[in-house]
Design an enzyme around this catalytic site. Sequence first.
Site, mmCIF file in Angstrom:
data_model
loop_
_atom_site.group_PDB
_atom_site.id
_atom_site.type_symbol
_atom_site.label_atom_id
_atom_site.label_comp_id
_atom_site.label_asym_id
_atom_site.label_seq_id
_atom_site.Cartn_x
_atom_site.Cartn_y
_atom_site.Cartn_z
ATOM 1 N N PHE A 106 -0.179 14.897 -1.296
ATOM 2 C CA PHE A 106 0.581 15.062 -0.456
ATOM 3 C C PHE A 106 1.616 14.404 -1.518
ATOM 4 O O PHE A 106 2.639 13.535 -1.005
ATOM 5 C CB PHE A 106 0.298 13.624 0.237
ATOM 6 N N THR B 268 -6.555 1.724 2.104
ATOM 7 C CA THR B 268 -5.712 2.905 2.347
ATOM 8 C C THR B 268 -5.846 3.576 3.684
ATOM 9 O O THR B 268 -4.184 3.511 4.175
ATOM 10 C CB THR B 268 -5.594 3.832 0.929
ATOM 11 N N GLU C 234 4.789 -1.704 -12.571
ATOM 12 C CA GLU C 234 5.480 -2.017 -10.771
ATOM 13 C C GLU C 234 6.664 -3.483 -11.163
ATOM 14 O O GLU C 234 7.244 -2.520 -11.025
ATOM 15 C CB GLU C 234 4.242 -1.931 -9.780
ATOM 16 N N TYR D 119 4.768 6.496 -7.839
ATOM 17 C CA TYR D 119 3.546 7.163 -7.274
ATOM 18 C C TYR D 119 3.648 7.803 -8.864
ATOM 19 O O TYR D 119 2.510 8.944 -8.656
ATOM 20 C CB TYR D 119 3.874 7.843 -6.075
ATOM 21 N N ARG E 121 -4.522 -7.047 -2.662
ATOM 22 C CA ARG E 121 -4.753 -6.119 -1.479
ATOM 23 C C ARG E 121 -5.881 -6.061 -0.832
ATOM 24 O O ARG E 121 -6.140 -5.000 0.356
ATOM 25 C CB ARG E 121 -6.600 -5.647 -2.678
ATOM 26 N N LYS F 163 6.837 -1.262 2.832
ATOM 27 C CA LYS F 163 7.260 0.722 3.015
ATOM 28 C C LYS F 163 9.015 0.739 4.543
ATOM 29 O O LYS F 163 8.683 0.327 5.307
ATOM 30 C CB LYS F 163 6.201 1.809 3.242
ATOM 31 N N HIS G 84 2.532 -1.119 0.527
ATOM 32 C CA HIS G 84 2.373 -0.756 -1.155
ATOM 33 C C HIS G 84 1.364 -2.331 -1.436
ATOM 34 O O HIS G 84 2.081 -3.416 -1.134
ATOM 35 C CB HIS G 84 2.977 -0.694 -2.026
ATOM 36 N N ASN H 233 1.280 3.687 6.402
ATOM 37 C CA ASN H 233 0.071 3.040 6.636
ATOM 38 C C ASN H 233 1.619 1.306 6.160
ATOM 39 O O ASN H 233 -0.124 0.054 5.892
ATOM 40 C CB ASN H 233 -1.007 2.862 5.623
ATOM 41 N N ARG I 203 -3.087 -3.540 7.746
ATOM 42 C CA ARG I 203 -3.183 -1.751 7.302
ATOM 43 C C ARG I 203 -3.873 -2.146 8.794
ATOM 44 O O ARG I 203 -3.331 -1.457 10.008
ATOM 45 C CB ARG I 203 -3.435 -1.202 6.765
HETATM 46 P P1 IDP Z 1 -2.907 2.303 -1.592
HETATM 47 O O1 IDP Z 1 -2.045 2.283 -1.673
HETATM 48 O O2 IDP Z 1 -3.973 1.790 -1.208
HETATM 49 O O3 IDP Z 1 -3.265 2.031 -3.419
HETATM 50 P P2 IDP Z 1 -3.723 5.719 -3.322
HETATM 51 O O4 IDP Z 1 -4.765 5.693 -3.038
HETATM 52 O O5 IDP Z 1 -2.708 4.477 -4.174
HETATM 53 O O6 IDP Z 1 -3.455 3.773 -1.742
HETATM 54 O O7 IDP Z 1 -2.004 6.033 -2.140
HETATM 55 C C1 IDP Z 1 -0.871 5.870 -2.450
HETATM 56 C C2 IDP Z 1 -0.542 6.069 -1.407
HETATM 57 O O8 IDP Z 1 -0.396 7.091 -0.771
HETATM 58 C C3 IDP Z 1 -1.339 5.343 0.301
HETATM 59 O O9 IDP Z 1 -0.391 4.011 0.304
HETATM 60 C C4 IDP Z 1 -0.679 6.083 1.235
HETATM 61 O O10 IDP Z 1 0.615 6.426 1.837
HETATM 62 C C5 IDP Z 1 -0.218 7.670 0.612
HETATM 63 N N1 IDP Z 1 -1.844 8.782 0.800
HETATM 64 C C6 IDP Z 1 -2.958 8.609 -0.377
HETATM 65 N N2 IDP Z 1 -3.794 9.447 0.038
HETATM 66 C C7 IDP Z 1 -3.005 10.279 1.169
HETATM 67 C C8 IDP Z 1 -3.407 10.921 1.547
HETATM 68 O O11 IDP Z 1 -4.470 11.821 1.815
HETATM 69 N N3 IDP Z 1 -2.728 12.113 3.213
HETATM 70 C C9 IDP Z 1 -1.358 11.499 2.472
HETATM 71 N N4 IDP Z 1 -0.564 10.275 2.080
HETATM 72 C C10 IDP Z 1 -2.133 9.412 1.539
#
Ligand code: IDP
Length: 149
Positions: free
Chosen positions: A57, A91, A126, A49, A85, A9, A115, A112, A102
């Site tokens: 968010f 996450t 994707e 997304y 993963r 990212k 992706h 973070n 991470r």
């Molecule tokens: P992942 O990236 O570990 O698969 P997902 O739940 O698919 O996690 O969420 C996608 C992205 O959205 C996360 O990597 C993070 O950058 C963002 N995200 C997820 N939950 C939150 C939150 O509660 N606040 C802010 N950003 C979030």
Amino acid sequence: MERTFIAIKPDGVQRGLVGEIIGRFEAKGFTLVGLKLIIASQELAERHYDIHKERPFFKDLVSFITSGPLVAMVWEGDGVVASARRIIGATNPLTAEPGTIRGDFAVSIGRNIIHGSDAIETAQREISLWFTDAELANWESTMKPWLVE
Ligand code: IDP
């Protein structure tokens, strides 16, 4: 052969972690089959997304992901989706295990740095969203006999 979509990212790019992150996947033994540095359009980010479009968010996430260049990649190998993963970690970087990307390099869920597709079907969706077939290289590393029995 199984493939996954990985994106470094904009925070990972800005922080100079591109080489470190690519190195981890290379050293593990997965095969890089697609790679490009791009600034994602709003439309591409929203489609990527899409599953989070009702989440509070979502707007900030799309705005962040389009804020600068990211490194989009496709990696190949047996079990690469689930393994990537694990290499990436949880996450929320504060709960991600040390030794994961991470866990080692980030402190905030909204920053973070990387992706990775969460399932084989998601990976297929994707990959076709971010890459054309012509942008993916079908090749086999000469190291393969040293990596796979
Ligand atoms: P992942 O990236 O570990 O698969 P997902 O739940 O698919 O996690 O969420 C996608 C992205 O959205 C996360 O990597 C993070 O950058 C963002 N995200 C997820 N939950 C939150 C939150 O509660 N606040 C802010 N950003 C979030």
